[in-house]
Design an enzyme around this catalytic site. Sequence first.
Site, mmCIF file in Angstrom:
data_model
loop_
_atom_site.group_PDB
_atom_site.id
_atom_site.type_symbol
_atom_site.label_atom_id
_atom_site.label_comp_id
_atom_site.label_asym_id
_atom_site.label_seq_id
_atom_site.Cartn_x
_atom_site.Cartn_y
_atom_site.Cartn_z
ATOM 1 N N ARG A 57 32.506 -117.699 10.893
ATOM 2 C CA ARG A 57 32.848 -116.769 12.760
ATOM 3 C C ARG A 57 32.739 -115.581 12.644
ATOM 4 N NH1 ARG A 57 33.251 -122.014 12.990
ATOM 5 N NH2 ARG A 57 34.902 -122.178 11.068
ATOM 6 N N THR A 58 34.266 -115.329 11.853
ATOM 7 C CA THR A 58 34.449 -113.708 12.018
ATOM 8 C C THR A 58 33.518 -112.992 11.064
ATOM 9 O OG1 THR A 58 36.742 -114.892 11.820
ATOM 10 C CG2 THR A 58 36.831 -112.301 11.661
ATOM 11 N N LYS A 86 38.066 -105.883 -11.538
ATOM 12 C CA LYS A 86 38.277 -104.615 -13.182
ATOM 13 C C LYS A 86 39.686 -103.991 -12.511
ATOM 14 C CE LYS A 86 33.625 -103.421 -12.576
ATOM 15 N NZ LYS A 86 32.701 -102.563 -12.370
ATOM 16 N N ARG A 107 39.340 -108.839 5.497
ATOM 17 C CA ARG A 107 39.930 -110.742 5.401
ATOM 18 C C ARG A 107 40.126 -110.551 4.021
ATOM 19 N NH1 ARG A 107 38.042 -116.438 7.678
ATOM 20 N NH2 ARG A 107 38.680 -114.622 9.605
ATOM 21 N N HIS A 135 45.282 -112.894 12.396
ATOM 22 C CA HIS A 135 43.919 -113.069 13.132
ATOM 23 C C HIS A 135 44.050 -112.429 14.352
ATOM 24 C CE1 HIS A 135 40.159 -113.563 12.862
ATOM 25 N NE2 HIS A 135 39.866 -114.908 12.417
HETATM 26 N N1 CP Z 1 38.565 -118.634 13.091
HETATM 27 C C1 CP Z 1 37.587 -118.350 12.468
HETATM 28 O O1 CP Z 1 38.288 -117.287 11.476
HETATM 29 O O2 CP Z 1 36.676 -118.676 11.320
HETATM 30 P P1 CP Z 1 36.379 -118.561 10.415
HETATM 31 O O3 CP Z 1 37.569 -118.792 8.771
HETATM 32 O O4 CP Z 1 35.064 -118.731 9.922
HETATM 33 O O5 CP Z 1 36.456 -116.548 9.718
#
Ligand code: CP
Length: 327
Positions: A57-58, A86, A107, A135
């Site tokens: 999603r993100t 590396k 991320r 998040h």
């Molecule tokens: N909600 C969420 O962070 O989903 P993903 O891990 O698929 O990005």
Amino acid sequence: MLDLGYDVLSARQFDRDDLTRLTKVAEALEPVARGEVVCRALEGAVMANLFFEPSTRTRISFGTAFSRLGGTVLDTSGLETTAIVKGESLYDTARVVSGYADVIVVRHPTPEAARIIAGGALVPVINGGDGEAEHPTQALTDFFTISKELKASGRTIDGATIVILGDLRYGRTTHSLIALMSVFEGLTFHLVSPEALSMPDQYADIARNRGHQVKVFRTLDEGLAGADVVYATRYQSERFQIDPQVREAAERLRLDAASFRRHAPEHAVILHPLPRDEVFGELSTDLDGLPNLAIFRQTDNGVPVRMALFALILGVADTLTDHFREP
Ligand code: CP
């Protein structure tokens, strides 16, 4: 204040005015997110999507949001595809990538990684999830969804009862959610989890310190009572070993159609940041026919919300409609 050049590292950064502004821009961009209107306000701009941990999603919704605004997306998935293997530091990586892009989304499995990257980068950095910490853009999407869903039934966020259910210790979306929702007034939070997976005080205290009620429950019958919103989360088995005792406690907290009907008010909205764990079943698929289940409206909302964020921090929010045209 949410503005040009702003790093988005924590949900704690936002105030109520920011959310009002973001909502206005996101609502204006909804037809663009659906592909009904074309807007190329970010034509020529480049976004680096650095995902060092799995994501559906993100990563994709950030990419879609930037592309729908006419920008170009550079995608990196997995540490193994970068020079970090590396021995390059996150700081150096950030400085280098910021020479190639106008904004970075990251991320990373380590809490504070987004902050280190923001320290090295010369362009705005958006935290797409840093380990078990936060998040923030998921929380913005969750806020936008809660606001819409409650409004549709004549309710407001102020005064609402929000149940947060599941892995509240390692579930970073729950940390950002409680921080963000705490900018509203008179909320009651029900924190429902196995004891070992309770929400850390550093997050629950954000709500307490703003005068909200924070109640801790270990059972669904008490936890779901009076809910306006039930926000379920996955047990983050990639971050800890689930022992039999915790598993047993978690199994008793599975939300399905029967437990929802038995314990929650008829009007309660059900959210989950996804992915849901189909094997464990913390949010049963037997809820899928219920209109209360807003999980896919929630995922759809991720695009206009992230478009609005890009528009605001890259300084094009006030001129977006000048770029609108028919597809
Ligand atoms: N909600 C969420 O962070 O989903 P993903 O891990 O698929 O990005």
